[in-house]
Design a protein around this motif. Structure first.
Motif, short mmCIF file in Angstrom:
data_model
loop_
_atom_site.label_atom_id
_atom_site.label_comp_id
_atom_site.label_asym_id
_atom_site.label_seq_id
_atom_site.Cartn_x
_atom_site.Cartn_y
_atom_site.Cartn_z
N ALA A 153 -1.77 -88.65 -3.30
CA ALA A 153 -2.06 -87.31 -2.76
C ALA A 153 -2.28 -87.47 -1.44
O ALA A 153 -3.12 -88.17 -1.16
CB ALA A 153 -3.03 -86.46 -3.49
N VAL A 154 -1.80 -86.68 -0.42
CA VAL A 154 -2.02 -86.67 0.70
C VAL A 154 -2.49 -85.01 1.37
O VAL A 154 -2.25 -84.01 0.91
CB VAL A 154 -0.82 -86.75 1.84
N ASN A 155 -3.69 -85.07 2.30
CA ASN A 155 -4.29 -83.92 2.54
C ASN A 155 -3.47 -83.12 3.73
O ASN A 155 -3.44 -83.72 4.75
CB ASN A 155 -5.54 -83.97 3.11
N VAL A 156 -2.67 -82.21 3.40
CA VAL A 156 -2.15 -81.48 4.50
C VAL A 156 -2.46 -79.96 4.26
O VAL A 156 -1.70 -79.13 4.82
CB VAL A 156 -0.61 -81.64 4.25
N VAL A 157 -3.37 -79.56 3.52
CA VAL A 157 -3.93 -78.56 3.60
C VAL A 157 -5.20 -78.16 4.48
O VAL A 157 -5.41 -77.11 4.91
CB VAL A 157 -4.52 -78.41 1.89
N GLN A 158 -6.08 -78.98 4.72
CA GLN A 158 -7.36 -78.54 5.57
C GLN A 158 -7.20 -79.46 6.74
O GLN A 158 -7.33 -80.85 6.64
CB GLN A 158 -8.50 -78.57 4.64
N TYR A 159 -7.24 -78.84 7.63
CA TYR A 159 -7.22 -79.94 8.88
C TYR A 159 -8.72 -80.62 9.07
O TYR A 159 -9.64 -80.00 8.84
CB TYR A 159 -7.15 -79.07 10.17
N PRO A 160 -8.79 -81.68 9.60
CA PRO A 160 -7.40 -82.55 10.47
C PRO A 160 -6.68 -83.23 9.16
O PRO A 160 -7.22 -83.67 8.24
CB PRO A 160 -8.35 -83.72 11.14
N VAL A 161 -5.33 -83.14 9.52
CA VAL A 161 -4.53 -83.83 8.50
C VAL A 161 -4.11 -85.24 9.20
O VAL A 161 -4.18 -85.35 10.51
CB VAL A 161 -3.42 -82.96 8.22
N PRO A 162 -3.44 -86.12 8.47
CA PRO A 162 -2.96 -87.39 9.11
C PRO A 162 -1.82 -86.86 10.02
O PRO A 162 -0.95 -86.15 9.63
CB PRO A 162 -2.89 -88.34 7.82
N SER A 163 -1.70 -88.02 10.97
CA SER A 163 -0.43 -87.57 11.81
C SER A 163 0.71 -88.34 11.44
O SER A 163 0.76 -89.01 10.20
CB SER A 163 -0.67 -88.66 13.03
N GLY A 164 1.83 -87.97 11.68
CA GLY A 164 3.08 -88.36 11.20
C GLY A 164 3.43 -89.90 11.57
O GLY A 164 3.82 -90.50 10.61
N ARG A 165 2.84 -90.27 12.81
CA ARG A 165 2.84 -91.85 12.83
C ARG A 165 2.14 -92.59 12.08
O ARG A 165 2.35 -93.69 11.30
CB ARG A 165 2.03 -91.90 14.41
N ARG A 166 0.81 -92.02 11.67
CA ARG A 166 -0.06 -92.80 10.40
C ARG A 166 0.57 -92.85 9.18
O ARG A 166 0.54 -93.72 8.36
CB ARG A 166 -1.49 -92.16 10.26
N CYS A 167 1.42 -91.72 8.75
CA CYS A 167 1.96 -91.64 7.51
C CYS A 167 3.39 -92.75 7.31
O CYS A 167 3.44 -93.44 6.69
CB CYS A 167 2.77 -90.19 7.24
N PHE A 168 3.97 -92.69 8.75
CA PHE A 168 5.09 -93.53 8.73
C PHE A 168 4.50 -95.01 8.66
O PHE A 168 5.12 -95.94 8.04
CB PHE A 168 5.67 -93.53 10.23
#
Length: 289
Positions: A153-168
């Motif tokens: 599970a990844v938090n993309v609901v409540q900011y701050p959310v992880p960056s695309g760079r971090r996810c990659f």
């Protein structure tokens, strides 16, 4: 060793699950949506994954605003479908793979990514709708999903959310973890959520076909460049909920070409508007052996 053989990308629209559960898949509105997954259903029968590492976002069921992990890995033996306010979906419980999940947690945390380890949680439509799209409806009383699933599970609901760079980068760490597991497993990694949509405010109902398809182009051919895209671009171009697409970068980062291997083979690409109030995107990338 274990190996990641493919990545699968798909929207996880809750209305898709409702259409399946209520027997509406062949209605004129829904039939074009589900037709886009016909190839994937046959493809996955041939691939026969042992484990799916499924990246999704929880929708305030396992985690509330009281407790919001950025990255949470499920290490339990099984997970029940969540009651999201109208009862659990009529699908089987999800069987986990505690050994591989614990190994990935150990490896990725030692690789300097902070994960929350979750031994018990219910899983909502973000996880079960993709399984239904790829495997079809399963009898909750007598059936079972065809393979083990590790929820991530990844938090993309409540900011701050992880960056695309971090996810990659995290996807790359997950690939290293899988490949260091002492066991012969065919692992697929799925990135779910998106594509463009906004659920509230004056832009509610926003869908951006051009941006969505450009995202798919870059996800295939230029994932490292795509990973540099700032959050504001997702929100501006794909709507407030379009930020879910950063989860696709976790799956893309785990593919072999990112580590110097050959480019993956595109087995399926599908895009459709609308499904409820969002665009549906679906992609299958297969690593070349």
């Amino acid at each position: 060793m274990a190996r990641i053989t493919a990545s699968v990308y798909t929207s996880h629209v809750p209305a898709i699950g409702a259409a399946l559960d209520l027997g509406k898949a062949q209605e004129p509105y829904w039939q074009p949506v589900f037709a886009g997954y016909d190839y994937g259903k046959e493809w996955i029968k041939e691939q026969k994954p042992d484990v799916i590492f499924l990246v999704y976002n929880d929708h305030a069921t396992a985690f509330s605003l009281d407790f919001i992990p950025t990255f949470a890995i499920g290490t339990g033996a099984e997970y029940q479908p969540a009651d999201e306010g109208w009862g659990p979906r009529p699908v089987p419980k999800v069987i986990g793979h505690p050994q591989l999940a614990a190994h990935i947690a150990q490896s990725v945390i030692q690789d300097d990514f902070d994960l929350t380890i979750v031994n018990k949680m219910d899983v909502d439509h973000g996880l079960t709708v993709p399984l239904s799209l790829m495997f079809g409806q399963q009898d909750p009383q007598h059936g079972a999903w065809p393979c083990a699933v590790i929820p991530f599970a990844v938090n993309v609901v409540q900011y701050p959310v992880p960056s695309g760079r971090r996810c990659f980068q995290l996807g790359q760490a997950i690939r290293r973890a899988v490949e260091s597991f002492d066991g012969d497993l065919n692992v697929q990694i799925w990135g779910t959520g998106g594509m463009s949509h906004q659920l509230q405010g004056p832009r509610a109902g926003l869908i951006n076909k051009e941006w969505d398809n450009a995202f798919l182009d870059r996800l295939i051919a230029d994932p490292a460049g795509l990973a540099q895209l700032p959050h504001i671009d997702y929100v501006r171009e794909a709507g407030s909920e379009g930020i879910e697409l950063v989860m696709w970068l976790i799956a893309r980062g785990a593919m072999s070409d990112v580590a110097g291997g050959p480019a993956p083979e595109v087995k399926q690409r599908f895009y459709h508007v609308p499904a409820s109030n969002t665009a549906v995107g679906h992609l299958i990338l297969e690593n070349k052996q």
